[in-house]
Design a protein around this motif. Sequence first.
Motif, short mmCIF file in Angstrom:
data_model
loop_
_atom_site.label_atom_id
_atom_site.label_comp_id
_atom_site.label_asym_id
_atom_site.label_seq_id
_atom_site.Cartn_x
_atom_site.Cartn_y
_atom_site.Cartn_z
N LYS A 180 18.08 3.79 9.37
CA LYS A 180 16.86 4.60 9.34
C LYS A 180 17.21 6.08 9.19
O LYS A 180 18.18 6.56 9.77
CB LYS A 180 16.03 4.39 10.60
N LYS A 181 16.35 6.78 8.43
CA LYS A 181 16.50 8.22 8.24
C LYS A 181 15.36 8.98 8.90
O LYS A 181 15.29 10.20 8.78
CB LYS A 181 16.55 8.55 6.75
N THR A 182 14.47 8.29 9.57
CA THR A 182 13.32 8.91 10.22
C THR A 182 13.05 8.21 11.54
O THR A 182 13.40 7.04 11.72
CB THR A 182 12.07 8.82 9.31
N SER A 183 12.40 8.92 12.44
CA SER A 183 12.04 8.31 13.72
C SER A 183 10.75 7.50 13.63
O SER A 183 10.42 6.74 14.54
CB SER A 183 11.88 9.39 14.80
N LYS A 184 10.01 7.65 12.54
CA LYS A 184 8.77 6.90 12.38
C LYS A 184 9.06 5.44 12.08
O LYS A 184 10.12 5.09 11.57
CB LYS A 184 7.94 7.50 11.24
N MET A 185 8.08 4.60 12.39
CA MET A 185 8.23 3.18 12.10
C MET A 185 8.14 2.94 10.60
O MET A 185 7.35 3.57 9.90
CB MET A 185 7.17 2.36 12.82
N SER A 186 8.96 2.02 10.09
CA SER A 186 8.95 1.72 8.66
C SER A 186 7.68 0.94 8.31
O SER A 186 7.04 0.34 9.18
CB SER A 186 10.20 0.92 8.28
N PRO A 187 7.28 0.90 7.03
CA PRO A 187 6.02 0.25 6.64
C PRO A 187 6.01 -1.24 6.98
O PRO A 187 7.02 -1.92 6.92
CB PRO A 187 5.97 0.47 5.13
N LYS A 188 4.82 -1.74 7.29
CA LYS A 188 4.66 -3.16 7.63
C LYS A 188 4.86 -4.06 6.41
O LYS A 188 5.07 -5.26 6.55
CB LYS A 188 3.28 -3.40 8.24
N ASP A 189 4.73 -3.49 5.19
CA ASP A 189 4.84 -4.33 3.99
C ASP A 189 6.23 -4.34 3.37
O ASP A 189 6.39 -4.82 2.24
CB ASP A 189 3.81 -3.90 2.94
N VAL A 190 7.24 -3.85 4.08
CA VAL A 190 8.60 -3.97 3.58
C VAL A 190 8.91 -5.46 3.38
O VAL A 190 8.66 -6.28 4.27
CB VAL A 190 9.61 -3.34 4.56
N GLY A 191 9.45 -5.81 2.21
CA GLY A 191 9.76 -7.20 1.92
C GLY A 191 8.63 -7.96 1.25
O GLY A 191 8.76 -9.17 1.01
N VAL A 192 7.53 -7.27 0.92
CA VAL A 192 6.39 -7.90 0.26
C VAL A 192 5.94 -6.99 -0.88
O VAL A 192 5.87 -5.77 -0.71
CB VAL A 192 5.22 -8.11 1.24
N ASN A 193 5.62 -7.57 -2.05
CA ASN A 193 5.14 -6.74 -3.16
C ASN A 193 3.62 -6.62 -3.11
O ASN A 193 2.96 -7.17 -2.21
CB ASN A 193 5.63 -7.27 -4.51
N ASP A 194 3.04 -5.93 -4.08
CA ASP A 194 1.61 -5.66 -4.05
C ASP A 194 0.75 -6.90 -4.31
O ASP A 194 -0.48 -6.86 -4.16
CB ASP A 194 1.24 -4.55 -5.04
N LYS A 195 1.39 -8.02 -4.68
CA LYS A 195 0.67 -9.28 -4.84
C LYS A 195 0.76 -10.16 -3.58
O LYS A 195 0.23 -11.27 -3.56
CB LYS A 195 1.23 -10.06 -6.03
N GLY A 196 1.43 -9.64 -2.56
CA GLY A 196 1.59 -10.41 -1.34
C GLY A 196 2.72 -11.41 -1.40
O GLY A 196 2.83 -12.30 -0.54
N GLU A 197 3.59 -11.27 -2.40
CA GLU A 197 4.71 -12.19 -2.56
C GLU A 197 5.94 -11.66 -1.82
O GLU A 197 6.13 -10.45 -1.70
CB GLU A 197 5.05 -12.35 -4.04
N VAL A 198 6.77 -12.58 -1.35
CA VAL A 198 8.05 -12.19 -0.76
C VAL A 198 8.91 -11.54 -1.84
O VAL A 198 9.08 -12.10 -2.93
CB VAL A 198 8.77 -13.41 -0.17
#
Length: 427
Positions: A180-198
């Motif tokens: 991590k490069k930031t103290s903020k939480m990473s996005p919830k959609d990491v590992g998923v594309n804009d179609k909801g696919e893995v």
Amino acid sequence: MLKTNSIRLSALVFVLFACNPAVEESSPQILLKNQSSIDLKDKGVIIDFKDLKSEANKFLHIADAEGNSVAYQIDDVNGDGIPDQLFMLVDLKADEEKSLDITWVDSQPKFEQRTAVRFGKRDDIDQPVTPRQEDLFFSHELPKSMGYQPYQTDGPSWENDKVGFRHYFDGRNSKDLFGKKTSKMSPKDVGVNDKGEVEDNYHVMEDWGRDILAVGNSVGLGGITLLKDDQPARLGVLVDEEMSNIYQSSFKIMAEGPIRSIMEFEYRDWDAFDRKYPRIVERVSIVPGMYAYKNEVMFEGLHGDEHLAVGLVNIHNDKGIKEITDFDDWVILMTHDAQGYDKEWIIGMALILPKGQYMEMIEAPKSGKLTDSYLAKMKSESEKTIEYYAVGAWELSEDRFMEAAGFERYLRDLVAHLEAEVSVSIQ
């Protein structure tokens, strides 16, 4: 220890109250004492929730003498549906005593989100990933046999304000590292594309960081297995296998809060060494402020000739491993080298192991289903829990991790923090 106020009805007290009817009984207090000679920041303190005598339909507020709110959360850690534990973070100077005021208020206090868990799954290749709190699958339900990867990031990932990790819950059961490069939480959609696919989109650099560690056929950073005659049996299988050696695997998020997240993995009927182990449990937790997670591991059905092995991946490490044994309660096994995917980054990794259970470090075989690992061999008893910490420190998180000496200094400070005791009473 719970303490209650006793009011001595002396004549003086009676007179004071009679003359001043506005006087009210003082609020309960939490009394803390740093028993160590070091300053403590973000020290976790646990209190039995029933000791607080909660008020119906009210929310807890904790404040120090200056009126500053203290971050806390109330969790159900035994899974019976009833809150049973108050966890809070405190800062204490060396040998400092501090009192915290307890009040019950109408609205829930808000605290900065400093831990998180991300877990998603799709039930079919044509369905989108949805967030889940728990999951269960059986030995035949592996990605290879189903024809698709059901899990976002191959399984749950968790993080704090310093570092992130993930567990390959797709049958492999190894543990990976997110820098991590930031103290903020990473996005919830990491590992998923804009179609909801893995989608594997976390091996590219983002503002928050990325997956940085090559795991291969190891058990990763802090993954587990058993040893018999110093030979490991993999708890699970490799990615190209269609049938697991574990009959049933389950996962549940026990708590996800601003200052602590807890997850539990359970494996039923594991076939290894021509035996069947009825139940293995891992309880993983993470709190703010440290480049580490905690794991609590318990095996049922041990025969007495096995040993728990805790792994430390050894793929891009040319500098060996260092054992540090000069602490009272803990042993450190540390590596430090250019351990990124293409050796592009310096990564320090370590296991912090209970000294009373640690035996020795051995290396995994060069071939087979579990390779590329240093393995910490531990004394093990059936149904007895062993607790340890797994540490991952990336040079892009802090400059001090570029040098082995800086990483070792951090580890020594972390162990001193873990060994420091804080006494707690309520009155």
